[in-house]
Design an enzyme around this catalytic site. Structure first.
Site, PDB file in Angstrom:
ATOM      1  N   CYS A   9       1.053  -1.358  -0.190  1.00 27.29           N
ATOM      2  CA  CYS A   9      -0.059   0.410  -0.180  1.00 27.29           C
ATOM      3  C   CYS A   9       0.723   1.022  -0.079  1.00 27.29           C
ATOM      4  O   CYS A   9       1.967   1.107  -0.437  1.00 27.29           O
ATOM      5  CB  CYS A   9      -1.262   0.487   1.132  1.00 27.29           C
ATOM      6  SG  CYS A   9       0.008   0.208   2.728  1.00 27.29           S
ATOM      7  N   ASN A  12       2.888   1.250   4.193  1.00 27.03           N
ATOM      8  CA  ASN A  12       2.562   0.318   5.037  1.00 27.03           C
ATOM      9  C   ASN A  12       2.402  -0.003   6.505  1.00 27.03           C
ATOM     10  O   ASN A  12       3.562  -0.005   7.305  1.00 27.03           O
ATOM     11  CB  ASN A  12       4.096  -1.061   4.695  1.00 27.03           C
ATOM     12  CG  ASN A  12       4.513  -1.632   5.555  1.00 27.03           C
ATOM     13  OD1 ASN A  12       5.422  -1.989   5.498  1.00 27.03           O
ATOM     14  ND2 ASN A  12       3.175  -2.086   5.295  1.00 27.03           N
ATOM     15  N   CYS A  14      -1.337   1.051   7.190  1.00 30.75           N
ATOM     16  CA  CYS A  14      -2.871   0.662   8.158  1.00 30.75           C
ATOM     17  C   CYS A  14      -2.975  -0.774   6.746  1.00 30.75           C
ATOM     18  O   CYS A  14      -3.076  -1.843   7.240  1.00 30.75           O
ATOM     19  CB  CYS A  14      -3.797   1.775   7.381  1.00 30.75           C
ATOM     20  SG  CYS A  14      -3.203   3.021   7.863  1.00 30.75           S
ATOM     21  N   ARG A  15      -3.254  -0.133   5.619  1.00 29.80           N
ATOM     22  CA  ARG A  15      -3.784  -1.526   4.943  1.00 29.80           C
ATOM     23  C   ARG A  15      -2.957  -3.060   4.520  1.00 29.80           C
ATOM     24  O   ARG A  15      -3.128  -3.929   4.889  1.00 29.80           O
ATOM     25  CB  ARG A  15      -4.088  -0.960   3.076  1.00 29.80           C
ATOM     26  CG  ARG A  15      -5.545  -0.378   3.013  1.00 29.80           C
ATOM     27  CD  ARG A  15      -5.567   0.683   1.750  1.00 29.80           C
ATOM     28  NE  ARG A  15      -4.400   1.527   1.603  1.00 29.80           N
ATOM     29  CZ  ARG A  15      -4.269   2.328   1.306  1.00 29.80           C
ATOM     30  NH1 ARG A  15      -5.043   2.036  -0.080  1.00 29.80           N
ATOM     31  NH2 ARG A  15      -3.342   2.447   0.641  1.00 29.80           N
ATOM     32  N   SER A  16      -1.660  -2.718   3.861  1.00 30.84           N
ATOM     33  CA  SER A  16      -0.933  -4.091   3.997  1.00 30.84           C
ATOM     34  C   SER A  16      -0.109  -4.639   4.631  1.00 30.84           C
ATOM     35  O   SER A  16      -0.824  -5.653   4.574  1.00 30.84           O
ATOM     36  CB  SER A  16       0.063  -3.588   2.704  1.00 30.84           C
ATOM     37  OG  SER A  16       1.212  -2.360   3.110  1.00 30.84           O
ATOM     38  N   ASP A 127      -8.264   3.861   1.047  1.00 32.17           N
ATOM     39  CA  ASP A 127      -7.229   4.153   2.370  1.00 32.17           C
ATOM     40  C   ASP A 127      -7.928   4.949   3.504  1.00 32.17           C
ATOM     41  O   ASP A 127      -9.116   6.060   3.573  1.00 32.17           O
ATOM     42  CB  ASP A 127      -6.558   5.660   1.105  1.00 32.17           C
ATOM     43  CG  ASP A 127      -5.533   5.770   1.958  1.00 32.17           C
ATOM     44  OD1 ASP A 127      -5.579   5.690   3.899  1.00 32.17           O
ATOM     45  OD2 ASP A 127      -4.493   6.531   2.126  1.00 32.17           O
TER      46      ASP A 127
HETATM   47  P1  4NP Z   1      -1.816   2.680   4.169  1.00 30.42           P
HETATM   48  O1  4NP Z   1      -2.030   4.291   4.848  1.00 30.42           O
HETATM   49  O2  4NP Z   1      -1.226   2.705   2.796  1.00 30.42           O
HETATM   50  O3  4NP Z   1      -2.318   1.710   3.901  1.00 30.42           O
HETATM   51  O4  4NP Z   1      -0.535   2.625   5.184  1.00 30.42           O
HETATM   52  C1  4NP Z   1      -1.998   5.462   4.667  1.00 30.42           C
HETATM   53  C2  4NP Z   1      -1.355   5.750   5.479  1.00 30.42           C
HETATM   54  C3  4NP Z   1      -0.317   6.738   5.893  1.00 30.42           C
HETATM   55  C4  4NP Z   1      -0.325   7.337   4.663  1.00 30.42           C
HETATM   56  C5  4NP Z   1      -0.885   7.423   3.470  1.00 30.42           C
HETATM   57  C6  4NP Z   1      -1.378   6.447   3.446  1.00 30.42           C
HETATM   58  N1  4NP Z   1      -0.202   9.580   4.828  1.00 30.42           N
HETATM   59  O5  4NP Z   1      -0.386  10.517   4.131  1.00 30.42           O
HETATM   60  O6  4NP Z   1       1.085   9.581   5.389  1.00 30.42           O
END
Ligand code: 4NP
Length: 156
Positions: A9, A12, A14-16, A127
């Site tokens: 994602c 790295n 939240c989702r992955s 997201d």
């Molecule tokens: P992820 O979520 O891609 O599922 O880990 C996010 C984590 C951080 C950010 C965006 C999405 N960020 O903008 O910092």
């Protein structure tokens, strides 16, 4: 030979990492630890070295998933070689992954998580970072559904 899956994602956190935990749970339940293993990474290194987002950890633990992985960016040199399936959570992840390689045999390893979901209900894992609580639950719903489909596809 062991099959290796890398979930990807943006951050790295939240989702992955959740995909990794959900798929590890499926692998363990089916007793497939000697055949399949997985890891996760981000298309960015913004959160490198950090554990998963606390909100994501909280929602995951309620379903019995412990998020233990530490954020790292995708390493194009190694990951496209080491993994058999490289699975982004949304179209941006897939696009960013495709920009990291032009070798056809590596491009063929890239998928989107919802390619493995049942029916046509989901087109991406949204997201959850800037949204509310329900976004984290939706992530887990989609991942549980898609992980079942991924295992089925790997066993075909
Ligand atoms: P992820 O979520 O891609 O599922 O880990 C996010 C984590 C951080 C950010 C965006 C999405 N960020 O903008 O910092």
């Amino acid at each position: 030979m062991k099959k290796r899956v890398l979930f990807v994602c943006l951050g790295n956190i939240c989702r992955s990492p959740s995909a990794e935990a959900v798929f590890n749970s499926v692998i363990q339940t089916q007793g497939l630890e000697d055949q399949i293993e997985c890891d996760s990474a981000g298309t960015t290194g913004y959160h490198a070295g950090e554990p998963a987002d606390r909100r994501m950890q909280g929602h995951a633990i309620q379903r019995g998933y412990r998020l233990t992985s530490i954020s790292r960016p995708v390493n194009p040199e190694r990951d496209f070689h080491d993994f058999d399936y490289i699975i982004g959570m949304d179209d941006n992840n897939v696009w960013d992954l495709k920009k990291m390689t032009s070798k056809p045999e590596e491009v063929r390893k890239i998928y989107k998580m919802t390619d493995f979901s049942s029916g046509n209900q989901y087109k991406l894992v949204p997201d959850p970072y800037y949204g509310g609580e329900e976004g984290f639950e939706l992530v887990l719903d989609i991942l549980e559904d898609s992980c079942r489909g991924l295992l089925k596809k790997m066993q075909e």
